[in-house]
Design an enzyme around this catalytic site. Sequence first.
Site, PDB file in Angstrom:
ATOM      1  N   ASP A 101      10.866   5.544  -0.751  1.00 14.18           N
ATOM      2  CA  ASP A 101      10.092   5.878   0.431  1.00 14.18           C
ATOM      3  C   ASP A 101       9.990   7.395   0.472  1.00 14.18           C
ATOM      4  O   ASP A 101      11.001   8.079   0.375  1.00 14.18           O
ATOM      5  CB  ASP A 101      10.835   5.369   1.670  1.00 14.18           C
ATOM      6  CG  ASP A 101       9.916   4.894   2.751  1.00 14.18           C
ATOM      7  OD1 ASP A 101       9.029   5.666   3.125  1.00 14.18           O
ATOM      8  OD2 ASP A 101      10.101   3.760   3.231  1.00 14.18           O
ATOM      9  N   ASP A 203       5.050   7.420   3.559  1.00 19.73           N
ATOM     10  CA  ASP A 203       5.115   7.164   4.997  1.00 19.73           C
ATOM     11  C   ASP A 203       3.905   7.779   5.726  1.00 19.73           C
ATOM     12  O   ASP A 203       3.497   8.904   5.424  1.00 19.73           O
ATOM     13  CB  ASP A 203       6.411   7.798   5.523  1.00 19.73           C
ATOM     14  CG  ASP A 203       6.779   7.360   6.915  1.00 19.73           C
ATOM     15  OD1 ASP A 203       7.036   6.170   7.117  1.00 19.73           O
ATOM     16  OD2 ASP A 203       6.825   8.230   7.807  1.00 19.73           O
ATOM     17  N   GLU A 266       1.250   4.092   3.368  1.00 21.04           N
ATOM     18  CA  GLU A 266       1.352   3.352   4.630  1.00 21.04           C
ATOM     19  C   GLU A 266       0.214   3.833   5.525  1.00 21.04           C
ATOM     20  O   GLU A 266       0.188   4.987   5.944  1.00 21.04           O
ATOM     21  CB  GLU A 266       2.689   3.609   5.323  1.00 21.04           C
ATOM     22  CG  GLU A 266       2.839   2.740   6.568  1.00 21.04           C
ATOM     23  CD  GLU A 266       3.710   3.330   7.669  1.00 21.04           C
ATOM     24  OE1 GLU A 266       4.111   2.586   8.565  1.00 21.04           O
ATOM     25  OE2 GLU A 266       3.968   4.561   7.656  1.00 21.04           O
ATOM     26  N   HIS A 327       9.748  -3.376   8.301  1.00 21.44           N
ATOM     27  CA  HIS A 327      10.779  -2.971   9.259  1.00 21.44           C
ATOM     28  C   HIS A 327      10.201  -2.454  10.577  1.00 21.44           C
ATOM     29  O   HIS A 327      10.953  -2.012  11.430  1.00 21.44           O
ATOM     30  CB  HIS A 327      11.640  -1.883   8.606  1.00 21.44           C
ATOM     31  CG  HIS A 327      10.859  -0.640   8.315  1.00 21.44           C
ATOM     32  ND1 HIS A 327       9.794  -0.628   7.427  1.00 21.44           N
ATOM     33  CD2 HIS A 327      10.930   0.610   8.812  1.00 21.44           C
ATOM     34  CE1 HIS A 327       9.265   0.578   7.403  1.00 21.44           C
ATOM     35  NE2 HIS A 327       9.938   1.354   8.227  1.00 21.44           N
ATOM     36  N   ASP A 328       8.872  -2.476  10.710  1.00 18.99           N
ATOM     37  CA  ASP A 328       8.242  -1.977  11.940  1.00 18.99           C
ATOM     38  C   ASP A 328       7.577  -3.084  12.752  1.00 18.99           C
ATOM     39  O   ASP A 328       6.997  -2.808  13.801  1.00 18.99           O
ATOM     40  CB  ASP A 328       7.159  -0.930  11.598  1.00 18.99           C
ATOM     41  CG  ASP A 328       7.739   0.322  10.972  1.00 18.99           C
ATOM     42  OD1 ASP A 328       8.871   0.703  11.325  1.00 18.99           O
ATOM     43  OD2 ASP A 328       7.063   0.922  10.110  1.00 18.99           O
TER      44      ASP A 328
HETATM   45  C1  GLC Z   1       6.566   4.836   9.525  1.00 18.78           C
HETATM   46  C2  GLC Z   1       7.840   4.082   9.284  1.00 18.78           C
HETATM   47  C3  GLC Z   1       8.549   3.939  10.597  1.00 18.78           C
HETATM   48  C4  GLC Z   1       8.873   5.324  11.114  1.00 18.78           C
HETATM   49  C5  GLC Z   1       7.617   6.151  11.228  1.00 18.78           C
HETATM   50  C6  GLC Z   1       7.920   7.592  11.417  1.00 18.78           C
HETATM   51  O1  GLC Z   1       5.675   4.133  10.294  1.00 18.78           O
HETATM   52  O2  GLC Z   1       7.569   2.862   8.681  1.00 18.78           O
HETATM   53  O3  GLC Z   1       9.706   3.162  10.499  1.00 18.78           O
HETATM   54  O4  GLC Z   1       9.509   5.228  12.348  1.00 18.78           O
HETATM   55  O5  GLC Z   1       6.841   6.088  10.052  1.00 18.78           O
HETATM   56  O6  GLC Z   1       8.423   8.143  10.234  1.00 18.78           O
END
Ligand code: GLC
Length: 535
Positions: A101, A203, A266, A327-328
């Site tokens: 990541d 990310d 992402e 995980h979100d």
């Molecule tokens: C992304 C991650 C998330 C995090 C956010 C800020 O969306 O998946 O878990 O809180 O970025 O870094």
Amino acid sequence: MIEQEYLWWQKEILYQIYPRSFKDSNDDGIGDLPGILQKLDYLQELGIKGVWISPFYPSPMADFGYDVSDYIGVHPMFGTIEDFDNLLKEIHNRDMKLILDFVPNHTSNEHPWFQESIKSRDDPKREWYIWKDPGPDGGPPNNWGAAFGGSGWEYDDSTGQYYYHAFLKEQPDLNWRNPEVQEAMFNAMRFWLDKGVDGFRVDVMWHMIKDDQFRDNPINPDYTEDKSPYDKYIQAYNTDQPEVHEIVKKMRNVMDEYDERVMIGEIYLPIDKLVTYYGEDNEGTHLPFNFLLVVLPWDARKIEAAVNEYEGSLPPDGWPNWVLGNHDNSRMATRVGKEQARIAAMLLLTLRGTPTMYYGDEIGMEDVEISADEVMDPQEKNIPGKGLGRDPERTPMQWDDSPNAGFSSAKPWLPIMENYQKINVANELENDNSTLNFYKKLIKLRNNEPALQVGNFIPVPSEENMFSFIREYAGKKFLIALNFGSSEEKCEPGLKDWKGKVKLATHPQKQGEEIKNLVYLGPHQGVILEIIDNQ
Ligand code: GLC
């Protein structure tokens, strides 16, 4: 055999590990890298290829690792750099791949860069972050919000300016317009790529560049009180800016200094915007994460329409991908309902494109209810009671029926699902009809059949709650028919006089069934059927 050359990340399955919750090797109640090492055989036997591990870098853990204070280290909680090297070696020994990541949009406020930047207005690192004078009324420079609640601007008393943070105030956004920032971050990528890491999941890629005039965001006319206050505005000027594509291209150039590495972005955006991240001439991100199956209502017609729109929007060499959980977001089995979980798995693993699985979905893990005093997630703490908390989908993996589900001998950082004595890896391996064994069969079938890995996607007209399609490669055809509903449905794939055999069914009674011309499926049933005779 697959004739044309496909890259590993096109053919194979990716699996996300949230390292705090996978396996604890040192009994502190938090998972770690040596814990993941202990479970590599499990992952290999499952048949997945690419392991993506959420951040394990040094971090004060304000956002559980997505607030990085050193991009080229390992947090002692997760192990050492030697543990990392060992893990990477063992992953490669198993002919598997490792994806890290990478969190480029923001650092932790404890990162030495920010510590310098905040010191004075003329510090050499000042321009590494986004600092602005107060607005005319002395308040924040504009109306941009933070995704985790409140203003996106935090005032620093000693220098009299605001800095911007898209997430927590402990996560200041980097200024990606600054070439020094770019070079420092590209070097962090090279540090891991030199070690042999096979790719990055980047990310919040669509956040990386903000409007250079810092214009106010427009009000969102569709906002309702049940939503996050962040949604009061349309994120028109703080996300998805045209210049982001130049940055993505530069990142891709770094990846291209190495062989066969993959860059995944992402990106939560509508399809037409999402596909622009493949870049002009495919020089952007290899896989802009496609979250359609996560964000859409579980409805056959809506999913079918989205799949067709996505397939039709891909640029000529853009490789598709699908995500079912992470995980979100609420766990897949909770979102679609237990009865539909196998349909969802079948869909994820038979649609055209790289599938990404989320740890624990393969055993049927569900969201775990978190009591007020157990809440860990800053999003839930800042915006309580709106169901935005992400702890429920981050609970420890359930390995066996021993205390703490074999995850740790200490009290885990988040509670374990109540029914872990039944829903766990060891127990499910024993039971032929378990969710885990269903996944294993499904993955094996996919891994053995080029049509399911890289074959064409051919839409099949379906009605009501049925969603079906054909995958075809070198003359071999599979019909996938999925009943999203709770009554019997039929599928008539529009082929002339055909016969088929069920290769895999969600319900064992359908397994091996021979079918002619029409497929009848009971409630929540799905099949992958090989078409054996078709004029
Ligand atoms: C992304 C991650 C998330 C995090 C956010 C800020 O969306 O998946 O878990 O809180 O970025 O870094």
